[in-house]
Design a protein around this motif. Structure first.
Motif, PDB file in Angstrom:
ATOM      1  N   ASN A  22       0.857  -1.237   0.054  1.00 59.04           N
ATOM      2  CA  ASN A  22       0.222   0.370  -0.070  1.00 59.04           C
ATOM      3  C   ASN A  22       0.696   1.297   0.236  1.00 59.04           C
ATOM      4  N   LEU A  23       2.166   0.905   0.930  1.00 57.70           N
ATOM      5  CA  LEU A  23       2.810   2.644   1.162  1.00 57.70           C
ATOM      6  C   LEU A  23       3.970   2.775  -0.317  1.00 57.70           C
ATOM      7  N   CYS A  24       4.384   1.990  -1.244  1.00 60.55           N
ATOM      8  CA  CYS A  24       4.326   2.340  -2.875  1.00 60.55           C
ATOM      9  C   CYS A  24       4.493   0.758  -3.649  1.00 60.55           C
ATOM     10  N   ASP A  25       5.321   0.743  -4.727  1.00 63.68           N
ATOM     11  CA  ASP A  25       5.094  -0.017  -6.422  1.00 63.68           C
ATOM     12  C   ASP A  25       5.554  -1.518  -5.056  1.00 63.68           C
ATOM     13  N   ASP A  26       5.157  -3.000  -5.474  1.00 68.46           N
ATOM     14  CA  ASP A  26       5.969  -3.801  -5.318  1.00 68.46           C
ATOM     15  C   ASP A  26       7.769  -3.547  -6.124  1.00 68.46           C
ATOM     16  N   PHE A  27       7.081  -3.206  -7.223  1.00 73.83           N
ATOM     17  CA  PHE A  27       8.671  -2.669  -7.974  1.00 73.83           C
ATOM     18  C   PHE A  27       8.549  -1.885  -8.439  1.00 73.83           C
ATOM     19  N   SER A  28      10.249  -0.943  -7.216  1.00 70.77           N
ATOM     20  CA  SER A  28       9.829   0.254  -7.861  1.00 70.77           C
ATOM     21  C   SER A  28      11.660   0.567  -8.202  1.00 70.77           C
ATOM     22  N   CYS A  29      12.427  -0.682  -8.361  1.00 67.56           N
ATOM     23  CA  CYS A  29      13.561   0.234  -9.460  1.00 67.56           C
ATOM     24  C   CYS A  29      13.390   0.442 -10.713  1.00 67.56           C
ATOM     25  N   GLY A  30      13.108   0.653 -11.534  1.00 67.18           N
ATOM     26  CA  GLY A  30      13.450   0.193 -12.497  1.00 67.18           C
ATOM     27  C   GLY A  30      14.095   1.662 -13.584  1.00 67.18           C
ATOM     28  N   GLU A  31      14.105   2.797 -12.261  1.00 70.76           N
ATOM     29  CA  GLU A  31      15.017   3.698 -13.369  1.00 70.76           C
ATOM     30  C   GLU A  31      17.146   3.350 -11.989  1.00 70.76           C
ATOM     31  N   ILE A  32      17.105   2.224 -11.862  1.00 72.27           N
ATOM     32  CA  ILE A  32      18.141   1.999 -10.749  1.00 72.27           C
ATOM     33  C   ILE A  32      18.937   0.697 -11.342  1.00 72.27           C
ATOM     34  N   GLY A  33      17.696  -1.188 -11.423  1.00 74.40           N
ATOM     35  CA  GLY A  33      18.260  -2.118 -11.835  1.00 74.40           C
ATOM     36  C   GLY A  33      18.717  -2.789 -10.307  1.00 74.40           C
ATOM     37  N   ASN A  34      18.765  -4.057 -10.782  1.00 79.18           N
ATOM     38  CA  ASN A  34      18.869  -5.203 -10.006  1.00 79.18           C
ATOM     39  C   ASN A  34      20.080  -5.032  -9.050  1.00 79.18           C
ATOM     40  N   LEU A  35      20.506  -4.549  -7.678  1.00 78.69           N
ATOM     41  CA  LEU A  35      21.409  -4.288  -7.209  1.00 78.69           C
ATOM     42  C   LEU A  35      22.071  -5.153  -6.673  1.00 78.69           C
ATOM     43  N   GLY A  36      21.827  -6.858  -6.667  1.00 82.25           N
ATOM     44  CA  GLY A  36      21.462  -7.570  -6.043  1.00 82.25           C
ATOM     45  C   GLY A  36      21.789  -7.893  -4.384  1.00 82.25           C
ATOM     46  N   ALA A  37      22.305  -7.444  -4.069  1.00 81.39           N
ATOM     47  CA  ALA A  37      22.244  -7.356  -2.278  1.00 81.39           C
ATOM     48  C   ALA A  37      21.536  -6.627  -1.852  1.00 81.39           C
ATOM     49  N   GLY A  38      21.591  -5.473  -2.588  1.00 82.37           N
ATOM     50  CA  GLY A  38      21.270  -3.981  -2.447  1.00 82.37           C
ATOM     51  C   GLY A  38      19.956  -3.470  -2.803  1.00 82.37           C
ATOM     52  N   SER A  39      19.550  -4.691  -3.734  1.00 87.76           N
ATOM     53  CA  SER A  39      18.244  -4.508  -4.251  1.00 87.76           C
ATOM     54  C   SER A  39      16.728  -4.143  -3.358  1.00 87.76           C
ATOM     55  N   ILE A  40      17.059  -5.072  -1.633  1.00 81.36           N
ATOM     56  CA  ILE A  40      15.829  -4.074  -0.452  1.00 81.36           C
ATOM     57  C   ILE A  40      16.562  -2.789   0.004  1.00 81.36           C
ATOM     58  N   GLY A  41      16.964  -2.578   0.583  1.00 76.44           N
ATOM     59  CA  GLY A  41      17.752  -1.537   0.882  1.00 76.44           C
ATOM     60  C   GLY A  41      17.261  -0.307  -0.586  1.00 76.44           C
ATOM     61  N   ALA A  42      17.759  -0.042  -1.512  1.00 75.05           N
ATOM     62  CA  ALA A  42      16.995   0.237  -2.827  1.00 75.05           C
ATOM     63  C   ALA A  42      15.894   0.344  -2.943  1.00 75.05           C
ATOM     64  N   TRP A  43      14.751  -0.738  -2.885  1.00 73.36           N
ATOM     65  CA  TRP A  43      13.117  -0.746  -2.600  1.00 73.36           C
ATOM     66  C   TRP A  43      12.894   0.027  -1.819  1.00 73.36           C
ATOM     67  N   LEU A  44      13.427  -0.033  -0.345  1.00 68.00           N
ATOM     68  CA  LEU A  44      12.729   0.788   0.990  1.00 68.00           C
ATOM     69  C   LEU A  44      13.685   1.931   0.524  1.00 68.00           C
ATOM     70  N   SER A  45      14.760   2.671  -0.468  1.00 68.47           N
ATOM     71  CA  SER A  45      14.955   4.493  -0.211  1.00 68.47           C
ATOM     72  C   SER A  45      13.955   5.198  -1.416  1.00 68.47           C
ATOM     73  N   GLN A  46      13.154   4.279  -1.811  1.00 65.70           N
ATOM     74  CA  GLN A  46      11.797   4.937  -3.010  1.00 65.70           C
ATOM     75  C   GLN A  46      11.302   4.934  -2.236  1.00 65.70           C
ATOM     76  N   ILE A  47      10.124   5.025  -0.824  1.00 67.62           N
ATOM     77  CA  ILE A  47       9.549   5.147  -0.456  1.00 67.62           C
ATOM     78  C   ILE A  47       9.290   6.677   0.339  1.00 67.62           C
ATOM     79  N   LYS A  48       8.583   6.761  -0.108  1.00 69.11           N
ATOM     80  CA  LYS A  48       8.009   7.894  -0.225  1.00 69.11           C
ATOM     81  C   LYS A  48       7.799   8.290   1.887  1.00 69.11           C
TER      82      LYS A  48
END
Length: 318
Positions: A254-280
C-alpha cells in the motif's frame, strides 16, 4: 533489532535500456516489449569505479551530513560480489577509515540476491552476543561484471550500494535461509573471466517454485497473515519476477509499488535497501513491520521479519 537508518548510494550516470537494446539490433517495438516485461528503463552506472572507492565516498558523505551517525557502531557487515581487493577486507578498512572502535566485529561476505537477508540474520545473531549497533553495506557495482554479458543479462543489473544501520531494541528479528548449490551455473561469474552469466528462464522458474511456498510456510509456522505486515520487500530482480510472486501471494504493498527500481536496476544484495529508499516519507511513518525476501545467486533464498523505524531514508549520489 530494527532498521533505524537507510541510505542508497547511486552513481549519477545512467544507461538507457532502450538505447542498449536498439544498438544491439532490436526494433523499437521489441525494445519496448522488453522494457515492459522487465520494468527496467535505465541502469545506474558507476563508470568503472572500484567498490572500495564508491563505498568510501558514499560513507564520507553520510558522515559529513550526519555527524556521529557512525559513532558507537560495534559491527560492520559487507555483502557484495564485486570486491576489488581480497586482502585486507573492506569491512576492516571501513572500520579504520571511519574511526569505528577496534573491538568492532568486521566481516566481508561474498553473496548476491539473498545477501541482505543473510546480513540481517548475522545481525540478529550478533545482537544475542551483546552487539548494539550494526552497519550493513550491501550491493554491487554490477557493470564490472556485465559489460561483456549477454544482452538479456546486461539490461537487468545496475550499480549501487545499500547502507543500513540496525540497532538493538525489544523487537525480534526472525530469519529463514535456504540454499541449493548452483553447480549447473544458472547464475555464475568466474573470477578468471569476470563475466556475469544467467539463464533467465531457469531463474524465473526457480523463484516461482521456491519463494511463495517459503513465505506461506513461514506465515503458517509463525501464526501470521501476510496482511499483518506493513511492507513486503521483495528482491528487485525484475518487474516480471516481483509481480508473479505478488500475484501468487495475492498481496500488493500500500505504501509503494511492489517493484520500484525501474530506473536503478537489480543491485543484488542491495536491492531491498534500494526498494526501501524509494518509499516517500518513510521516515515519517513510524514503526512498520516488514517481511524482506531475497532469492537468487547461490542458489539461495530466504526471508527476514524485521521492524523498520527509520530516522533517515536517503538516496545519495556518489
Amino acid at each position: 533489532m530494527k532498521i533505524t537508518n537507510n541510505f542508497l548510494l547511486l552513481p549519477p550516470e545512467k544507461l538507457d535500456v532502450q538505447e542498449i537494446l536498439l544498438e544491439a539490433g532490436n526494433s523499437l517495438e521489441e525494445a519496448n516489449k522488453t522494457k515492459n516485461i522487465t520494468g527496467i528503463s535505465s541502469l545506474s552506472y558507476a563508470n568503472k569505479k572500484s567498490l572500495t572507492e564508491f563505498v568510501f565516498s558514499g560513507l564520507s558523505i553520510i558522515s559529513e551530513r550526519h555527524d556521529k551517525l557512525l559513532s558507537s557502531v560495534d559491527a560492520v557487515i559487507v555483502v557484495s560480489q564485486s570486491y576489488d581487493q581480497r586482502i585486507p577486507s573492506l569491512s576492516t578498512r571501513i572500520q579504520e577509515k571511519f574511526n569505528i572502535d577496534t573491538k568492532a566485529f568486521c566481516i566481508d561476505i561474498m553473496d548476491g540476491c539473498t545477501g541482505y537477508i543473510k546480513a540481517l540474520s548475522l545481525a540478529s545473531m550478533l545482537e544475542k552476543e551483546g552487539y548494539k549497533k550494526i552497519l550493513t553495506v550491501t550491493g554491487d557495482l554490477n557493470s564490472l561484471m556485465t559489460s561483456k554479458s549477454e544482452l538479456g543479462t546486461k539490461i537487468l543489473f545496475g550499480d549501487g550500494i545499500s547502507i543500513s544501520l540496525l540497532e538493538a531494541d525489544a523487537s525480534v528479528l526472525n530469519t529463514r535461509i535456504f540454499n541449493n548449490g548452483d553447480n549447473k551455473k544458472v547464475i555464475s561469474c568466474a573470477v578468471s573471466e569476470n563475466i556475469l552469466n544467467m539463464n533467465g528462464f531457469e531463474v524465473f522458474r526457480f523463484t516461482r517454485n521456491v519463494v511463495p511456498p517459503m513465505i506461506k510456510s513461514y506465515l503458517s509456522d509463525s501464526g501470521q497473515e501476510i496482511e499483518n505486515y506493513d511492507l513486503i520487500a521483495l528482491h528487485q530482480a525484475s518487474k516480471l519476477v516481483v509481480s508473479t510472486i505478488c500475484a501468487t501471494l495475492k498481496f500488493n504493498n500500500n505504501l509503494c509499488d511492489d517493484f520500484s527500481c525501474g530506473e536503478i536496476g537489480n543491485l543484488g544484495a542491495g536491492s531491498i535497501g534500494a526498494w526501501l529508499s524509494q518509499i516517500k516519507d518513510l521516515n515519517q511513518k513510524g514503526e512498520l513491520r516488514m517481511l524482506a525476501v531475497g532469492y537468487g545467486s547461490g542458489l539461495s533464498w530466504g526471508l527476514a521479519s524485521v521492524v523498520v523505524n527509520v530516522q533517515r531514508n536517503e538516496v545519495i549520489y556518489v
